[in-house]
Design a protein around this motif. Structure first.
Motif, PDB file in Angstrom:
ATOM      1  N   GLY A  51      10.543  -3.876  31.961  1.00 38.30           N
ATOM      2  CA  GLY A  51      11.198  -2.738  32.598  1.00 38.30           C
ATOM      3  C   GLY A  51      12.637  -2.583  32.139  1.00 38.30           C
ATOM      4  O   GLY A  51      13.110  -1.462  31.898  1.00 38.30           O
ATOM      5  N   GLY A  52      13.349  -3.706  32.002  1.00 38.70           N
ATOM      6  CA  GLY A  52      14.735  -3.642  31.554  1.00 38.70           C
ATOM      7  C   GLY A  52      14.864  -3.135  30.130  1.00 38.70           C
ATOM      8  O   GLY A  52      15.751  -2.335  29.817  1.00 38.70           O
ATOM      9  N   ILE A  53      13.966  -3.589  29.271  1.00 38.81           N
ATOM     10  CA  ILE A  53      14.006  -3.145  27.874  1.00 38.81           C
ATOM     11  C   ILE A  53      13.760  -1.637  27.774  1.00 38.81           C
ATOM     12  O   ILE A  53      14.445  -0.916  27.034  1.00 38.81           O
ATOM     13  CB  ILE A  53      12.975  -3.922  27.035  1.00 38.81           C
ATOM     14  CG1 ILE A  53      13.391  -5.390  26.927  1.00 38.81           C
ATOM     15  CG2 ILE A  53      12.817  -3.304  25.651  1.00 38.81           C
ATOM     16  CD1 ILE A  53      12.361  -6.285  26.269  1.00 38.81           C
ATOM     17  N   LEU A  54      12.781  -1.146  28.541  1.00 32.54           N
ATOM     18  CA  LEU A  54      12.501   0.294  28.526  1.00 32.54           C
ATOM     19  C   LEU A  54      13.675   1.097  29.077  1.00 32.54           C
ATOM     20  O   LEU A  54      14.048   2.144  28.522  1.00 32.54           O
ATOM     21  CB  LEU A  54      11.232   0.579  29.337  1.00 32.54           C
ATOM     22  CG  LEU A  54       9.905   0.099  28.721  1.00 32.54           C
ATOM     23  CD1 LEU A  54       8.750   0.347  29.679  1.00 32.54           C
ATOM     24  CD2 LEU A  54       9.659   0.810  27.388  1.00 32.54           C
ATOM     25  N   ALA A  55      14.280   0.594  30.164  1.00 30.01           N
ATOM     26  CA  ALA A  55      15.412   1.318  30.750  1.00 30.01           C
ATOM     27  C   ALA A  55      16.589   1.374  29.781  1.00 30.01           C
ATOM     28  O   ALA A  55      17.301   2.377  29.702  1.00 30.01           O
ATOM     29  CB  ALA A  55      15.828   0.657  32.057  1.00 30.01           C
ATOM     30  N   ALA A  56      16.793   0.277  29.049  1.00 29.90           N
ATOM     31  CA  ALA A  56      17.906   0.235  28.101  1.00 29.90           C
ATOM     32  C   ALA A  56      17.638   1.077  26.857  1.00 29.90           C
ATOM     33  O   ALA A  56      18.545   1.301  26.050  1.00 29.90           O
ATOM     34  CB  ALA A  56      18.175  -1.207  27.692  1.00 29.90           C
ATOM     35  N   SER A  57      16.393   1.548  26.719  1.00 23.59           N
ATOM     36  CA  SER A  57      16.028   2.345  25.539  1.00 23.59           C
ATOM     37  C   SER A  57      16.158   3.837  25.799  1.00 23.59           C
ATOM     38  O   SER A  57      15.622   4.649  25.031  1.00 23.59           O
ATOM     39  CB  SER A  57      14.585   2.016  25.116  1.00 23.59           C
ATOM     40  OG  SER A  57      14.438   0.647  24.836  1.00 23.59           O
ATOM     41  N   GLY A  59      17.127   7.492  25.692  1.00 29.46           N
ATOM     42  CA  GLY A  59      17.648   8.260  24.568  1.00 29.46           C
ATOM     43  C   GLY A  59      16.907   7.968  23.283  1.00 29.46           C
ATOM     44  O   GLY A  59      17.029   8.727  22.309  1.00 29.46           O
ATOM     45  N   GLN A  60      16.125   6.894  23.275  1.00 24.72           N
ATOM     46  CA  GLN A  60      15.376   6.516  22.086  1.00 24.72           C
ATOM     47  C   GLN A  60      13.869   6.636  22.291  1.00 24.72           C
ATOM     48  O   GLN A  60      13.113   6.621  21.325  1.00 24.72           O
ATOM     49  CB  GLN A  60      15.725   5.081  21.687  1.00 24.72           C
ATOM     50  CG  GLN A  60      17.212   4.871  21.425  1.00 24.72           C
ATOM     51  CD  GLN A  60      17.554   3.399  21.233  1.00 24.72           C
ATOM     52  OE1 GLN A  60      16.673   2.555  21.177  1.00 24.72           O
ATOM     53  NE2 GLN A  60      18.849   3.117  21.118  1.00 24.72           N
ATOM     54  N   LEU A  61      13.449   6.726  23.561  1.00 24.36           N
ATOM     55  CA  LEU A  61      12.037   6.861  23.911  1.00 24.36           C
ATOM     56  C   LEU A  61      11.855   8.077  24.811  1.00 24.36           C
ATOM     57  O   LEU A  61      12.834   8.589  25.385  1.00 24.36           O
ATOM     58  CB  LEU A  61      11.550   5.591  24.632  1.00 24.36           C
ATOM     59  CG  LEU A  61      11.535   4.283  23.817  1.00 24.36           C
ATOM     60  CD1 LEU A  61      11.152   3.112  24.714  1.00 24.36           C
ATOM     61  CD2 LEU A  61      10.560   4.388  22.646  1.00 24.36           C
ATOM     62  N   PRO A  62      10.626   8.552  25.001  1.00 21.95           N
ATOM     63  CA  PRO A  62      10.391   9.678  25.903  1.00 21.95           C
ATOM     64  C   PRO A  62      10.927   9.403  27.312  1.00 21.95           C
ATOM     65  O   PRO A  62      10.966   8.253  27.772  1.00 21.95           O
ATOM     66  CB  PRO A  62       8.862   9.827  25.902  1.00 21.95           C
ATOM     67  CG  PRO A  62       8.434   9.251  24.587  1.00 21.95           C
ATOM     68  CD  PRO A  62       9.394   8.131  24.309  1.00 21.95           C
ATOM     69  N   GLU A  63      11.305  10.474  28.008  1.00 22.58           N
ATOM     70  CA  GLU A  63      11.932  10.381  29.331  1.00 22.58           C
ATOM     71  C   GLU A  63      11.107   9.539  30.306  1.00 22.58           C
ATOM     72  O   GLU A  63      11.640   8.695  31.023  1.00 22.58           O
ATOM     73  CB  GLU A  63      12.142  11.791  29.887  1.00 22.58           C
ATOM     74  CG  GLU A  63      12.773  11.842  31.276  1.00 22.58           C
ATOM     75  CD  GLU A  63      14.280  11.662  31.237  1.00 22.58           C
ATOM     76  OE1 GLU A  63      14.883  11.591  32.316  1.00 22.58           O
ATOM     77  OE2 GLU A  63      14.849  11.584  30.121  1.00 22.58           O
ATOM     78  N   ILE A  64       9.811   9.755  30.342  1.00 21.59           N
ATOM     79  CA  ILE A  64       8.973   9.067  31.317  1.00 21.59           C
ATOM     80  C   ILE A  64       8.968   7.554  31.097  1.00 21.59           C
ATOM     81  O   ILE A  64       8.872   6.761  32.030  1.00 21.59           O
ATOM     82  CB  ILE A  64       7.527   9.632  31.298  1.00 21.59           C
ATOM     83  CG1 ILE A  64       6.742   9.060  32.499  1.00 21.59           C
ATOM     84  CG2 ILE A  64       6.823   9.295  29.992  1.00 21.59           C
ATOM     85  CD1 ILE A  64       5.380   9.699  32.648  1.00 21.59           C
ATOM     86  N   LEU A  65       9.099   7.139  29.832  1.00 20.94           N
ATOM     87  CA  LEU A  65       9.089   5.711  29.506  1.00 20.94           C
ATOM     88  C   LEU A  65      10.416   5.034  29.807  1.00 20.94           C
ATOM     89  O   LEU A  65      10.498   3.797  29.814  1.00 20.94           O
ATOM     90  CB  LEU A  65       8.743   5.508  28.022  1.00 20.94           C
ATOM     91  CG  LEU A  65       7.322   5.869  27.608  1.00 20.94           C
ATOM     92  CD1 LEU A  65       7.126   5.617  26.115  1.00 20.94           C
ATOM     93  CD2 LEU A  65       6.300   5.058  28.418  1.00 20.94           C
ATOM     94  N   ASP A 179      24.607  10.318  35.816  1.00 16.09           N
ATOM     95  CA  ASP A 179      23.313  10.994  35.723  1.00 16.09           C
ATOM     96  C   ASP A 179      22.205  10.146  35.106  1.00 16.09           C
ATOM     97  O   ASP A 179      21.082  10.602  34.978  1.00 16.09           O
ATOM     98  CB  ASP A 179      23.463  12.285  34.903  1.00 16.09           C
ATOM     99  CG  ASP A 179      24.061  12.019  33.528  1.00 16.09           C
ATOM    100  OD1 ASP A 179      24.386  10.850  33.232  1.00 16.09           O
ATOM    101  OD2 ASP A 179      24.207  12.984  32.755  1.00 16.09           O
ATOM    102  N   THR A 180      22.505   8.916  34.717  1.00 14.97           N
ATOM    103  CA  THR A 180      21.465   8.013  34.193  1.00 14.97           C
ATOM    104  C   THR A 180      21.803   6.576  34.564  1.00 14.97           C
ATOM    105  O   THR A 180      22.920   6.272  35.014  1.00 14.97           O
ATOM    106  CB  THR A 180      21.340   8.094  32.656  1.00 14.97           C
ATOM    107  OG1 THR A 180      22.467   7.458  32.061  1.00 14.97           O
ATOM    108  CG2 THR A 180      21.237   9.530  32.179  1.00 14.97           C
ATOM    109  N   ILE A 181      20.846   5.689  34.338  1.00 16.71           N
ATOM    110  CA  ILE A 181      21.054   4.268  34.612  1.00 16.71           C
ATOM    111  C   ILE A 181      22.109   3.672  33.695  1.00 16.71           C
ATOM    112  O   ILE A 181      22.674   2.617  33.957  1.00 16.71           O
ATOM    113  CB  ILE A 181      19.728   3.491  34.469  1.00 16.71           C
ATOM    114  CG1 ILE A 181      19.871   2.092  35.068  1.00 16.71           C
ATOM    115  CG2 ILE A 181      19.282   3.408  33.017  1.00 16.71           C
ATOM    116  CD1 ILE A 181      18.575   1.325  35.128  1.00 16.71           C
TER     117      ILE A 181
END
Length: 378
Positions: A51-57, A59-65, A179-181
């Motif tokens: 979860g942390g890796i996806l959250a830190a990504s 701008g690089q992955l789709p919004e839902i991910l 506006d984002t994490i």
């Protein structure tokens, strides 16, 4: 200027969680299977890592991910820590109920990410659920008893995380959230850093609790017979020496009983060793039901047992022996053995464990030679 940006803090959380997951997984492989929960703790930490890796990504992955999926993984990982603690204490987790709540919150964050975008709303939903999970987790451990430093540490850490989540929830109403994490507001960075440290400390507490459990099990193995759950010969020798010293100091009598099952070999030869093991277990249970909490029953080997009765005069010890003898007589078609019992009493002065044991053995020998299924004092 921020000392550390949110993305770096999230990476730190992930790195710490991954490291402690490896530690817990290694402990799971080396600890006895009776110590549950280690695998669940490790899995939960790995879920938080993903979860942390996806959250830190972002701008690089789709919004839902980078929004809904990390929120689900974070909440489910935090629940996994609680479920691991429940398994550690032998309680079956209510997984489906918590899964339903987590999915509902995730769907809410999905709506506030794609339908009606609002980072503050997403933050409130997730933070509220995390606060509840941590509070329930802490209360669960408290209800199990707070008898060790490891439990105090673990509960303290969990309560701290719960309070941090509540404070974070409160700040969403009067401080800017961005506006984002990955927003760099000071309080946001502080909360993320606090969470990372707390995950590490929780993992340390979990390792310490597992270590306490292992020590308790090793102590149990050292003092308890694995088949009958009676005391071992070594422990009985130590207990007898202590009780003899107390008897000499206080003048209170100490009774020793030697018990031997009659014709036990016949059970093994006729019905098999498993039946013989069941007879030994049932015999120990029958004897325990005849005793006080301070009385000590130990297995000396095979079908021979010793019983210490502190502060017990000879006539009372004989009554106990007779109750045991009567309780062990097989009823109907029951597979079992009668028992022969030798009873002796400690002498006021200069008595030793060897002398006490020798007198009890001699009385038992006499009970065997005079017909078995009887009680003899010596």
């Amino acid at each position: 200027m921020n000392v550390i940006d949110p993305r770096t803090a999230i990476v730190l959380i992930s790195a710490m969680s991954a490291l402690m997951a490896l530690v817990l997984w290694a402990l799971k492989r080396s600890y006895p299977p009776s110590i549950q929960g280690l695998g669940q703790w490790a899995q939960a930490l790995l879920i938080i890592v993903v979860g942390g890796i996806l959250a830190a990504s972002r701008g690089q992955l789709p919004e839902i991910l980078t929004t809904a999926v990390p929120n689900f993984l974070l909440c489910w990982g935090v629940y996994g820590l609680y479920a691991g603690t429940q398994r550690f204490y032998g309680v079956r987790p209510a997984t489906w109920r918590w899964l339903a709540v987590t999915v509902a919150v995730t769907l809410g964050t999905l709506w506030f990410a794609l339908g009606d975008p609002s980072y503050t709303a997403r933050l409130r939903l997730v933070t509220a659920l995390l606060a509840v999970m941590f509070a329930v987790h802490a209360w669960f451990i408290v209800r199990q008893g707070m008898g060790s430093f490891s439990r105090w540490l673990t509960v303290g850490v969990i309560v701290y995380i719960a309070v941090i989540q509540l404070v974070r929830l409160a700040t969403t109403f009067f401080l800017p959230m961005g506006d984002t994490i990955l927003s760099g507001t000071p309080q946001h960075v502080l909360f993320i850093a606090s969470f990372s440290v707390s995950v590490l400390l929780f993992s340390v507490g979990a390792v310490l609790m597992a270590g306490d459990r292992l020590r308790a099990e090793l102590e149990l193995l050292a003092t308890r017979d694995s088949l009958t759950n009676t005391l071992t010969r070594r422990y009985m020798d130590e207990a007898c020496a202590i009780e003899l010293e107390r008897s000499h100091r206080t003048g209170q009598p100490l009774a020793m009983l030697m018990l031997d099952l009659d014709h036990f070999k016949t059970i093994n030869d006729t019905h098999g060793h498993q039946a013989g093991d069941r007879v030994l277990v049932e015999f120990a249970a029958k004897v325990q039901r005849c005793l006080r909490s301070k009385d000590l029953l130990g297995r000396f080997g095979g079908e021979e047992f010793a019983l210490l009765l502190p502060n017990t005069p000879l006539d009372a010890a004989l009554q106990v022996a007779e109750r045991i003898r009567a309780a062990c007589v097989p009823q109907g078609n029951e597979v079992g053995c009668t028992v022969s019992i030798g009873v002796t009493l400690s002498l006021p002065q200069n008595d030793s464990m060897d002398k006490l044991l020798a007198r009890a053995d001699a009385a038992l020998y006499e009970a065997k030679n005079t017909g078995r299924n009887r009680v003899v004092a010596g």
